[in-house]
Scaffold this motif. Structure first.
Motif, PDB file in Angstrom:
ATOM      1  N   ARG A 238       0.859  -1.200   0.048  1.00  0.00           N
ATOM      2  CA  ARG A 238       0.021   0.052  -0.218  1.00  0.00           C
ATOM      3  C   ARG A 238       0.875   1.351  -0.100  1.00  0.00           C
ATOM      4  NH1 ARG A 238      -4.808   0.984   4.426  1.00  0.00           N
ATOM      5  NH2 ARG A 238      -3.439   1.932   5.662  1.00  0.00           N
ATOM      6  N   ALA A 239       0.344   2.210  -0.751  1.00  0.00           N
ATOM      7  CA  ALA A 239       1.199   3.447  -0.830  1.00  0.00           C
ATOM      8  C   ALA A 239       1.268   4.072   0.628  1.00  0.00           C
ATOM      9  CB  ALA A 239       0.433   4.381  -2.113  1.00  0.00           C
ATOM     10  N   ALA A 240       0.496   4.143   1.249  1.00  0.00           N
ATOM     11  CA  ALA A 240       0.482   4.989   2.376  1.00  0.00           C
ATOM     12  C   ALA A 240       1.523   4.383   3.395  1.00  0.00           C
ATOM     13  CB  ALA A 240      -1.072   4.821   3.124  1.00  0.00           C
ATOM     14  N   ASP A 241       1.610   2.830   3.259  1.00  0.00           N
ATOM     15  CA  ASP A 241       2.615   2.047   4.174  1.00  0.00           C
ATOM     16  C   ASP A 241       3.928   2.464   3.614  1.00  0.00           C
ATOM     17  OD1 ASP A 241       0.544   0.936   5.795  1.00  0.00           O
ATOM     18  OD2 ASP A 241       0.389  -0.819   4.324  1.00  0.00           O
ATOM     19  N   ILE A 242       4.227   2.744   2.284  1.00  0.00           N
ATOM     20  CA  ILE A 242       5.465   2.558   1.756  1.00  0.00           C
ATOM     21  C   ILE A 242       5.773   4.077   2.069  1.00  0.00           C
ATOM     22  CG2 ILE A 242       6.617   3.004  -0.539  1.00  0.00           C
ATOM     23  CD1 ILE A 242       4.935   0.938  -1.791  1.00  0.00           C
ATOM     24  N   ARG A 243       4.996   5.261   2.165  1.00  0.00           N
ATOM     25  CA  ARG A 243       5.278   6.527   2.605  1.00  0.00           C
ATOM     26  C   ARG A 243       5.609   6.698   4.099  1.00  0.00           C
ATOM     27  NH1 ARG A 243       0.698   8.283   1.258  1.00  0.00           N
ATOM     28  NH2 ARG A 243       1.291   9.025  -0.762  1.00  0.00           N
ATOM     29  N   GLN A 244       5.180   5.896   4.915  1.00  0.00           N
ATOM     30  CA  GLN A 244       5.522   5.645   6.295  1.00  0.00           C
ATOM     31  C   GLN A 244       6.819   5.013   6.363  1.00  0.00           C
ATOM     32  OE1 GLN A 244       4.240   7.061   8.975  1.00  0.00           O
ATOM     33  NE2 GLN A 244       2.054   7.463   8.514  1.00  0.00           N
ATOM     34  N   ILE A 258      12.281  -2.531  -1.462  1.00  0.00           N
ATOM     35  CA  ILE A 258      10.877  -2.966  -1.382  1.00  0.00           C
ATOM     36  C   ILE A 258      10.563  -4.223  -2.238  1.00  0.00           C
ATOM     37  CG2 ILE A 258       8.357  -2.329  -2.086  1.00  0.00           C
ATOM     38  CD1 ILE A 258       9.119   0.563  -0.828  1.00  0.00           C
ATOM     39  N   ALA A 259       9.886  -5.231  -1.643  1.00  0.00           N
ATOM     40  CA  ALA A 259       9.549  -6.333  -2.557  1.00  0.00           C
ATOM     41  C   ALA A 259       7.934  -6.366  -2.719  1.00  0.00           C
ATOM     42  CB  ALA A 259       9.805  -7.597  -1.648  1.00  0.00           C
ATOM     43  N   GLY A 260       7.577  -6.315  -3.777  1.00  0.00           N
ATOM     44  CA  GLY A 260       6.021  -6.379  -4.005  1.00  0.00           C
ATOM     45  C   GLY A 260       5.662  -5.253  -4.654  1.00  0.00           C
ATOM     46  N   GLY A 261       5.387  -4.138  -3.831  1.00  0.00           N
ATOM     47  CA  GLY A 261       5.127  -2.930  -4.076  1.00  0.00           C
ATOM     48  C   GLY A 261       4.032  -2.729  -4.991  1.00  0.00           C
ATOM     49  N   ALA A 262       2.780  -3.364  -4.858  1.00  0.00           N
ATOM     50  CA  ALA A 262       1.904  -3.059  -5.956  1.00  0.00           C
ATOM     51  C   ALA A 262       1.573  -1.543  -6.129  1.00  0.00           C
ATOM     52  CB  ALA A 262       0.526  -3.928  -5.556  1.00  0.00           C
ATOM     53  N   GLU A 263       1.440  -0.930  -5.135  1.00  0.00           N
ATOM     54  CA  GLU A 263       1.085   0.870  -5.237  1.00  0.00           C
ATOM     55  C   GLU A 263       2.251   1.571  -5.217  1.00  0.00           C
ATOM     56  OE1 GLU A 263      -3.315   0.565  -3.695  1.00  0.00           O
ATOM     57  OE2 GLU A 263      -1.959   1.724  -2.446  1.00  0.00           O
ATOM     58  N   VAL A 267       3.712   6.505  -5.198  1.00  0.00           N
ATOM     59  CA  VAL A 267       5.036   7.313  -4.481  1.00  0.00           C
ATOM     60  C   VAL A 267       6.326   7.443  -5.362  1.00  0.00           C
ATOM     61  CG1 VAL A 267       3.700   7.074  -2.364  1.00  0.00           C
ATOM     62  CG2 VAL A 267       5.363   5.222  -3.045  1.00  0.00           C
ATOM     63  N   ALA A 268       6.289   6.933  -6.351  1.00  0.00           N
ATOM     64  CA  ALA A 268       7.525   6.830  -7.198  1.00  0.00           C
ATOM     65  C   ALA A 268       8.333   7.953  -7.114  1.00  0.00           C
ATOM     66  CB  ALA A 268       7.102   6.673  -8.870  1.00  0.00           C
ATOM     67  N   PRO A 269       7.902   9.428  -7.188  1.00  0.00           N
ATOM     68  CA  PRO A 269       8.998  10.386  -6.900  1.00  0.00           C
ATOM     69  C   PRO A 269       9.739  10.240  -5.606  1.00  0.00           C
ATOM     70  CG  PRO A 269       6.895  11.136  -7.684  1.00  0.00           C
ATOM     71  CD  PRO A 269       6.541   9.770  -7.448  1.00  0.00           C
ATOM     72  N   GLN A 270       9.153   9.947  -4.599  1.00  0.00           N
ATOM     73  CA  GLN A 270       9.579   9.800  -3.300  1.00  0.00           C
ATOM     74  C   GLN A 270      10.771   8.581  -3.237  1.00  0.00           C
ATOM     75  OE1 GLN A 270       6.338  10.459  -3.827  1.00  0.00           O
ATOM     76  NE2 GLN A 270       5.233  10.819  -2.162  1.00  0.00           N
ATOM     77  N   LEU A 271      10.199   7.526  -3.910  1.00  0.00           N
ATOM     78  CA  LEU A 271      11.217   6.364  -4.223  1.00  0.00           C
ATOM     79  C   LEU A 271      12.474   6.736  -4.737  1.00  0.00           C
ATOM     80  CD1 LEU A 271       8.447   3.522  -4.578  1.00  0.00           C
ATOM     81  CD2 LEU A 271      10.019   3.618  -2.437  1.00  0.00           C
ATOM     82  N   ALA A 272      12.208   7.437  -5.709  1.00  0.00           N
ATOM     83  CA  ALA A 272      13.535   7.866  -6.627  1.00  0.00           C
ATOM     84  C   ALA A 272      14.444   8.860  -5.893  1.00  0.00           C
ATOM     85  CB  ALA A 272      12.900   8.364  -7.635  1.00  0.00           C
ATOM     86  N   GLN A 273      13.795   9.672  -5.169  1.00  0.00           N
ATOM     87  CA  GLN A 273      14.614  10.554  -4.417  1.00  0.00           C
ATOM     88  C   GLN A 273      15.484   9.979  -3.361  1.00  0.00           C
ATOM     89  OE1 GLN A 273      12.362  13.753  -2.328  1.00  0.00           O
ATOM     90  NE2 GLN A 273      14.286  14.792  -1.850  1.00  0.00           N
ATOM     91  N   ALA A 274      14.817   8.820  -2.791  1.00  0.00           N
ATOM     92  CA  ALA A 274      15.564   8.230  -1.703  1.00  0.00           C
ATOM     93  C   ALA A 274      16.580   7.134  -2.194  1.00  0.00           C
ATOM     94  CB  ALA A 274      14.598   7.525  -0.469  1.00  0.00           C
ATOM     95  N   GLY A 275      16.394   6.879  -3.642  1.00  0.00           N
ATOM     96  CA  GLY A 275      17.204   5.732  -4.185  1.00  0.00           C
ATOM     97  C   GLY A 275      16.857   4.404  -3.604  1.00  0.00           C
TER      98      GLY A 275
END
Length: 421
Positions: A238-244, A258-263, A267-275
């Motif tokens: 869930r995107a909300a869980d990934i954000r947390q 992250i494994a799975g990451g269906a959503e 939050v792709a920009p935040q993931l990219a920024q964090a590498g």
């Protein structure tokens, strides 16, 4: 099983367990070399292997004395592929508990990050030749969260008969609704428990506290990851869980994947920024739970477009279905991911994410000669691997499945096939 079949399988096992000193010197000539590096794909190129290591990649390479020459005739040559996060070597039959070593279930103290599944790895597993036939040369052993949402540690194994991981261990966790039953039936409790575990590992909770969650060994293990010595691989959708998770990882200065990451695409920009790399199940299209309402076949493409490192893994019996990894990458390419990045998701990206990019995952001088010569497009399941080399050593292109196929496809003799020799 006939004596002949037993002898064939024994020979396969002996070859798989052969030492690195058996490495073959070879020159693969006139291949389409998909390097999985910035050089991209090189047509009509050669790869020279000596001592199990790639020594040169180029055109018109000379074959030193004693080197075996393989004529590729333009066919694709890739690095050996990543098999995903699996239980290969620590599971034989998922329905038979005595053959499954990936899950720890303890009632008194279920959170044991020190649990290390690589200690149970069996390099003679019959699943290994099956995976290798589809060009798979390495996999990430992942601990499963059956007793606690912090499952334990796993490592990267090469499928060449080696008994030990080739790089750093990773710590596996599961967050979201699928782990809620392990955390008081609330995903909010997962963050509460993580905070206490961090406090214990950082020495802010006495070791003899009656409310301690971790053993002394568990505290020491978690402390290493909090110090940046290894990556946490978190199964979450869930995107909300990934954000947390991103907020928690930034606060604690922890390296995550992250494994799975269906959503995850949400939050792709935040993931990219964090590498943060994401191991996508690229066959996920319809929601299998309320955590996956945003599932889409374009997940990998959207993540890549935002600059997120994308690899692949699968949920559906990944150990026995490792052959589907090429299908995952192919599906991602069919839904917008560039072909070169689909291949990178099976080679370079997982190797780098899991800390073994200096050894495997690309075709370049100095890397282990883990190579696959293909009959056609490696991301098209209509084609197949003609030969796999691991450390320059030609792997037998046979498995339990091919032995059974040949046995029962042969013309019937005077006796039932069970007695055939």
């Amino acid at each position: 099983m006939s004596a002949r079949s037993k002898a064939s399988l024994l020979a396969l096992a002996l070859l798989a367990a052969a030492p690195a000193s058996w490495a073959q010197d070879l020159l693969v000539r006139n291949a389409t070399v998909h390097t999985a590096t910035a050089r991209g794909s090189l047509e009509h190129s050669d790869v020279l292997v000596q001592g199990g290591v790639i020594r040169a990649v180029g055109t018109g390479l000379a074959a030193p004395a004693g080197v075996t020459v393989v004529e590729a005739n333009g066919r694709p040559l890739t690095p050996a592929l990543f098999g995903g996060i699996t239980d290969i070597g620590i599971e034989e039959v998922s329905g038979e508990s005595t053959t499954v070593d990936s899950t720890l279930k303890l009632e008194d103290q279920p959170l044991r990050p020190e649990f290390d599944v690589t200690l149970a790895y069996n390099p003679s597993s019959v699943l290994i030749p099956v995976a290798r036939l589809d060009g798979i040369g390495f996999t990430a052993l992942g601990a499963n969260s059956g007793g606690g949402f912090v499952a334990g540690q796993g490592g990267v194994m090469r499928l060449d008969g080696s008994a030990d991981p080739i790089g750093p261990l990773a710590l596996y966790l599961r967050l979201g609704s699928s782990a809620a039953e392990l955390t008081g039936n609330s995903r909010a409790a997962q963050w509460m428990l993580l905070e206490q575990m961090v406090s214990e590992a950082r020495g802010r909770v006495p070791v003899d506290s009656p409310h301690a969650l971790l053993t002394p060994a568990g505290r020491a293990t978690l402390a290493r990851y909090l110090a940046g010595q290894g990556r946490l691989v978190v199964e979450v959708d869930r995107a909300a869980d990934i954000r947390q998770l991103l907020r928690w990882a930034a606060r604690e200065k922890v390296k995550i994947a992250i494994a799975g990451g269906a959503e995850a695409w949400r939050v792709a920009p935040q993931l990219a920024q964090a590498g943060v790399p994401v191991f996508v199940d690229a066959l996920g299209n319809l929601p299998a739970s309320f955590d996956q309402l945003g599932a889409t076949l374009e997940n990998a493409a959207r993540l890549h477009a935002a600059g997120v490192p994308v690899s692949f893994t699968q949920r559906d019996d990944p150990s026995h279905n490792a052959r589907k990894m090429r299908q995952l990458a192919g599906n991602a390419v069919a839904n917008g991911l560039p072909w070169q990045d689909g291949l990178a998701g099976l080679t370079r990206v997982p190797a780098q994410a899991l800390g073994v990019g200096d050894k495997v995952g690309s075709i370049e001088p100095g890397k282990l000669a883990d190579l696959v010569l293909w009959e056609g497009d490696p991301l098209d399941v209509g084609h197949y691997a003609e030969q796999v080399w691991l450390g320059g050593r030609a792997m037998p292109m046979r498995s339990r499945q091919t032995e059974l196929r040949d046995r029962y496809a042969a013309p019937a003799g005077s006796e039932p096939r069970a007695y055939s020799r």
